[in-house]
Design a protein around this motif. Structure first.
Motif, PDB file in Angstrom:
ATOM      1  N   PRO A 153      -6.767  -0.058  -2.026  1.00  0.00           N
ATOM      2  CA  PRO A 153      -5.440   0.172  -2.605  1.00  0.00           C
ATOM      3  C   PRO A 153      -4.622  -1.108  -2.747  1.00  0.00           C
ATOM      4  O   PRO A 153      -3.874  -1.265  -3.715  1.00  0.00           O
ATOM      5  CB  PRO A 153      -4.783   1.143  -1.610  1.00  0.00           C
ATOM      6  CG  PRO A 153      -5.920   1.827  -0.953  1.00  0.00           C
ATOM      7  CD  PRO A 153      -7.015   0.806  -0.850  1.00  0.00           C
ATOM      8  N   LEU A 154      -4.784  -2.024  -1.807  1.00  0.00           N
ATOM      9  CA  LEU A 154      -4.060  -3.293  -1.878  1.00  0.00           C
ATOM     10  C   LEU A 154      -4.570  -4.128  -3.041  1.00  0.00           C
ATOM     11  O   LEU A 154      -3.788  -4.657  -3.840  1.00  0.00           O
ATOM     12  CB  LEU A 154      -4.229  -4.047  -0.559  1.00  0.00           C
ATOM     13  CG  LEU A 154      -3.445  -5.348  -0.389  1.00  0.00           C
ATOM     14  CD1 LEU A 154      -1.960  -5.105  -0.580  1.00  0.00           C
ATOM     15  CD2 LEU A 154      -3.706  -5.935   0.993  1.00  0.00           C
ATOM     16  N   ALA A 155      -5.896  -4.238  -3.169  1.00  0.00           N
ATOM     17  CA  ALA A 155      -6.476  -5.052  -4.246  1.00  0.00           C
ATOM     18  C   ALA A 155      -6.172  -4.469  -5.620  1.00  0.00           C
ATOM     19  O   ALA A 155      -5.982  -5.218  -6.590  1.00  0.00           O
ATOM     20  CB  ALA A 155      -7.982  -5.165  -4.049  1.00  0.00           C
ATOM     21  N   ALA A 194       7.183 -11.755   8.569  1.00  0.00           N
ATOM     22  CA  ALA A 194       8.276 -11.414   9.477  1.00  0.00           C
ATOM     23  C   ALA A 194       9.086 -10.227   8.953  1.00  0.00           C
ATOM     24  O   ALA A 194       9.800  -9.571   9.710  1.00  0.00           O
ATOM     25  CB  ALA A 194       9.203 -12.625   9.669  1.00  0.00           C
ATOM     26  N   LYS A 195       8.947  -9.933   7.671  1.00  0.00           N
ATOM     27  CA  LYS A 195       9.663  -8.803   7.095  1.00  0.00           C
ATOM     28  C   LYS A 195       8.962  -7.515   7.476  1.00  0.00           C
ATOM     29  O   LYS A 195       7.744  -7.398   7.381  1.00  0.00           O
ATOM     30  CB  LYS A 195       9.713  -8.933   5.571  1.00  0.00           C
ATOM     31  CG  LYS A 195      10.408 -10.205   5.113  1.00  0.00           C
ATOM     32  CD  LYS A 195      10.333 -10.330   3.593  1.00  0.00           C
ATOM     33  CE  LYS A 195      11.000 -11.634   3.117  1.00  0.00           C
ATOM     34  NZ  LYS A 195      10.903 -11.788   1.653  1.00  0.00           N
ATOM     35  N   LYS A 196       9.713  -6.533   7.908  1.00  0.00           N
ATOM     36  CA  LYS A 196       9.138  -5.264   8.329  1.00  0.00           C
ATOM     37  C   LYS A 196       8.631  -4.485   7.112  1.00  0.00           C
ATOM     38  O   LYS A 196       9.229  -4.535   6.041  1.00  0.00           O
ATOM     39  CB  LYS A 196      10.169  -4.418   9.080  1.00  0.00           C
ATOM     40  CG  LYS A 196      10.658  -5.075  10.365  1.00  0.00           C
ATOM     41  CD  LYS A 196       9.532  -5.209  11.369  1.00  0.00           C
ATOM     42  CE  LYS A 196      10.050  -5.800  12.669  1.00  0.00           C
ATOM     43  NZ  LYS A 196       8.963  -5.985  13.659  1.00  0.00           N
ATOM     44  N   ALA A 197       7.507  -3.793   7.326  1.00  0.00           N
ATOM     45  CA  ALA A 197       6.993  -2.947   6.248  1.00  0.00           C
ATOM     46  C   ALA A 197       7.963  -1.813   5.963  1.00  0.00           C
ATOM     47  O   ALA A 197       8.524  -1.221   6.870  1.00  0.00           O
ATOM     48  CB  ALA A 197       5.617  -2.376   6.647  1.00  0.00           C
ATOM     49  N   ALA A 198       8.128  -1.552   4.701  1.00  0.00           N
ATOM     50  CA  ALA A 198       9.069  -0.494   4.308  1.00  0.00           C
ATOM     51  C   ALA A 198       8.518   0.886   4.628  1.00  0.00           C
ATOM     52  O   ALA A 198       7.330   1.085   4.693  1.00  0.00           O
ATOM     53  CB  ALA A 198       9.345  -0.597   2.806  1.00  0.00           C
ATOM     54  N   VAL A 228       0.831  -1.210   0.000  1.00  0.00           N
ATOM     55  CA  VAL A 228       0.000   0.000   0.000  1.00  0.00           C
ATOM     56  C   VAL A 228       0.860   1.252   0.000  1.00  0.00           C
ATOM     57  O   VAL A 228       0.560   2.223  -0.705  1.00  0.00           O
ATOM     58  CB  VAL A 228      -0.958  -0.016   1.209  1.00  0.00           C
ATOM     59  CG1 VAL A 228      -1.655   1.331   1.373  1.00  0.00           C
ATOM     60  CG2 VAL A 228      -1.995  -1.123   1.053  1.00  0.00           C
ATOM     61  N   ARG A 229       1.948   1.237   0.783  1.00  0.00           N
ATOM     62  CA  ARG A 229       2.830   2.403   0.796  1.00  0.00           C
ATOM     63  C   ARG A 229       3.463   2.629  -0.577  1.00  0.00           C
ATOM     64  O   ARG A 229       3.645   3.768  -1.003  1.00  0.00           O
ATOM     65  CB  ARG A 229       3.909   2.226   1.864  1.00  0.00           C
ATOM     66  CG  ARG A 229       3.389   2.389   3.281  1.00  0.00           C
ATOM     67  CD  ARG A 229       4.527   2.538   4.283  1.00  0.00           C
ATOM     68  NE  ARG A 229       4.002   2.828   5.620  1.00  0.00           N
ATOM     69  CZ  ARG A 229       3.877   1.941   6.585  1.00  0.00           C
ATOM     70  NH1 ARG A 229       4.277   0.691   6.377  1.00  0.00           N
ATOM     71  NH2 ARG A 229       3.382   2.276   7.752  1.00  0.00           N
ATOM     72  N   ARG A 230       3.762   1.548  -1.253  1.00  0.00           N
ATOM     73  CA  ARG A 230       4.333   1.677  -2.591  1.00  0.00           C
ATOM     74  C   ARG A 230       3.312   2.276  -3.556  1.00  0.00           C
ATOM     75  O   ARG A 230       3.644   3.080  -4.425  1.00  0.00           O
ATOM     76  CB  ARG A 230       4.803   0.313  -3.083  1.00  0.00           C
ATOM     77  CG  ARG A 230       5.444   0.350  -4.464  1.00  0.00           C
ATOM     78  CD  ARG A 230       6.318  -0.839  -4.745  1.00  0.00           C
ATOM     79  NE  ARG A 230       5.661  -2.090  -4.416  1.00  0.00           N
ATOM     80  CZ  ARG A 230       6.145  -2.992  -3.563  1.00  0.00           C
ATOM     81  NH1 ARG A 230       7.281  -2.766  -2.932  1.00  0.00           N
ATOM     82  NH2 ARG A 230       5.500  -4.122  -3.335  1.00  0.00           N
ATOM     83  N   GLU A 231       2.051   1.895  -3.385  1.00  0.00           N
ATOM     84  CA  GLU A 231       0.997   2.386  -4.269  1.00  0.00           C
ATOM     85  C   GLU A 231       0.566   3.808  -3.918  1.00  0.00           C
ATOM     86  O   GLU A 231       0.330   4.631  -4.800  1.00  0.00           O
ATOM     87  CB  GLU A 231      -0.220   1.459  -4.176  1.00  0.00           C
ATOM     88  CG  GLU A 231      -0.009   0.077  -4.776  1.00  0.00           C
ATOM     89  CD  GLU A 231       0.125   0.122  -6.285  1.00  0.00           C
ATOM     90  OE1 GLU A 231      -0.635   0.873  -6.937  1.00  0.00           O
ATOM     91  OE2 GLU A 231       0.996  -0.593  -6.816  1.00  0.00           O
ATOM     92  N   LYS A 232       0.428   4.110  -2.635  1.00  0.00           N
ATOM     93  CA  LYS A 232      -0.125   5.391  -2.195  1.00  0.00           C
ATOM     94  C   LYS A 232       0.916   6.501  -2.143  1.00  0.00           C
ATOM     95  O   LYS A 232       0.560   7.676  -2.051  1.00  0.00           O
ATOM     96  CB  LYS A 232      -0.783   5.236  -0.823  1.00  0.00           C
ATOM     97  CG  LYS A 232      -2.031   4.373  -0.851  1.00  0.00           C
ATOM     98  CD  LYS A 232      -2.606   4.180   0.531  1.00  0.00           C
ATOM     99  CE  LYS A 232      -3.275   5.422   1.070  1.00  0.00           C
ATOM    100  NZ  LYS A 232      -4.535   5.753   0.375  1.00  0.00           N
ATOM    101  N   GLY A 233       2.184   6.150  -2.163  1.00  0.00           N
ATOM    102  CA  GLY A 233       3.219   7.163  -2.119  1.00  0.00           C
ATOM    103  C   GLY A 233       3.181   7.972  -0.833  1.00  0.00           C
ATOM    104  O   GLY A 233       3.213   7.423   0.262  1.00  0.00           O
TER     105      GLY A 233
END
Length: 385
Positions: free
Chosen positions: A96-98, A381-385, A68-73
């Protein structure tokens, strides 16, 4: 064993669990197709006016937040403690995810999966559980087709299959004919449905959190529209209809239970509380013509003539889509007894209404660990960017 590098995953249901499962499947490198008879998050839309008990941090995953962060900027995203309404959750996260570049091409909306089965083997030596699944799909124009998959994840939920109103979990007399005129979901009583309920006589059936939300809204409405009368019917004993959890970590849930219990105890305003009540009849007199509701309260006959009926009696798992497979009744686990056919989300909990989205995320992780053969696999387990 299936070759995991080439697995084709069919996901039925484009709600929160279905979309998260699709993202996880993509992270595993699998081919994914998501099918839904309606739009993304259709069931969430139906109760979208209501505020969720759980904070946003419990309803999103590190994998999803990264996408979502990648999409929403630079656009804002809710913080972990935020309590969102269903509509806000859709707008800020699920849609936004879908609609992200990763998942958009995997979506098959207005595409209802009617039935799931296994392909027939040609050779006697073929192992049935290794044969592909066949899905009968009908699109919005009514055209049917067959899709195939190596694994199927049923994430359809339970929202369209409520429990019956009659004693013994069978329909009450007249209930089947009355069903289209009964409200089964979480109504927006103080919003778009206000005129439908204001100054009306209403029976509310149920003793869960949906019923608690409804009774609180109806009590507020009765204070403002003085000819509103509410009869709250529950099957449980007298006293507090909603058991409170000691030190409930979900404060919004505890607040709702406290308020609903208080209303039941005091019967303030135009409210009557009738515990230990089972229904024998729910007769609809015609569209917008009211109902006769009859049954037994503490063993004694009771009946009401009312204008509206709200049935917040919970939901059940509908397994007809897979009745040609060896699928066991849900008991809270994604495994079903049919190899590579999984049920995730609220539907997997069967009669247990305690499902939370984070439980579904745990199921997703477990299912893909099974499909990949890697018990340690954990993309969350990977942290969100």
């Amino acid at each position: 064993m299936l070759k995991t590098q080439s697995l084709r995953i069919a996901i039925i249901g484009a709600g929160p669990i279905g979309i998260e499962a699709a993202l996880y499947a993509k992270a595993c490198g699998f081919t994914v197709a998501v099918f839904d008879r309606g739009p993304v998050g259709e069931h969430v839309r139906r109760w979208g006016h209501a505020r969720m008990f759980t904070p946003f941090g419990m309803n999103a995953t590190p994998l999803g937040l990264t996408e979502v962060r990648r999409e929403k900027g630079s656009r804002s995203i809710p913080t972990e403690p935020d309590l969102l309404t269903g509509r806000e959750f859709l707008d800020f996260y699920l849609l936004p995810l879908a609609e992200s570049e990763t998942l958009l091409e995997s979506l098959n909306l207005e595409a209802a999966v009617l039935q799931v089965g296994r392909a027939a083997g040609v050779k006697k030596s073929e192992v049935a559980e290794r044969l592909p699944f066949r899905l009968l799909v009908r699109d919005g124009a009514g055209k049917e087709r067959i899709e195939t998959a190596d694994a199927v994840l049923d994430c359809t939920g339970t929202y369209i299959t409520p429990y019956r109103l009659g004693d013994g979990n069978i329909p009450a007399v007249g209930e089947l004919a009355a069903r289209p005129h009964i409200a089964w979901g979480l109504e927006d009583i103080l919003g778009e449905k206000r005129a439908h309920y204001a100054n009306k006589s209403i029976i509310l059936v149920g003793d869960g959190y949906s019923a608690a939300s409804a009774i609180c809204a109806l009590a507020t409405l009765a204070e403002e529209a003085n000819d509103t009368w509410v009869f709250w019917l529950t099957r449980g004993p007298r006293g507090q209809p909603l058991p409170r959890m000691p030190n409930d970590p979900l404060k919004e849930r505890d607040r709702l239970a406290t308020k609903a219990n208080s209303l039941a105890t005091r019967c303030d305003g135009h409210l009557e509380f009738h515990p230990q009540t089972v229904l024998d009849e729910v007769i609809c007199h015609g569209p917008d013509q009211g109902f006769r509701v009859a049954g037994r309260s503490n063993g004694k006959p009771v009946s009401w003539e009312v204008e509206r009926v709200i049935a917040n009696v919970g939901y059940r798992a509908d397994l007809r889509i897979s009745d040609g497979l060896r699928v066991n009744d849900p008991i809270g686990l994604p495994e079903t007894g049919e190899s590579n056919y999984f049920i995730l989300g609220a539907k997997s909990y069967g009669r247990n209404s305690g499902f939370l989205l984070r439980d579904g995320f745990d199921q997703i992780r477990r299912v893909f660990a099974t499909l990949t053969g890697n018990a340690r696999l954990d993309h969350y387990a990977k942290k969100a960017a």
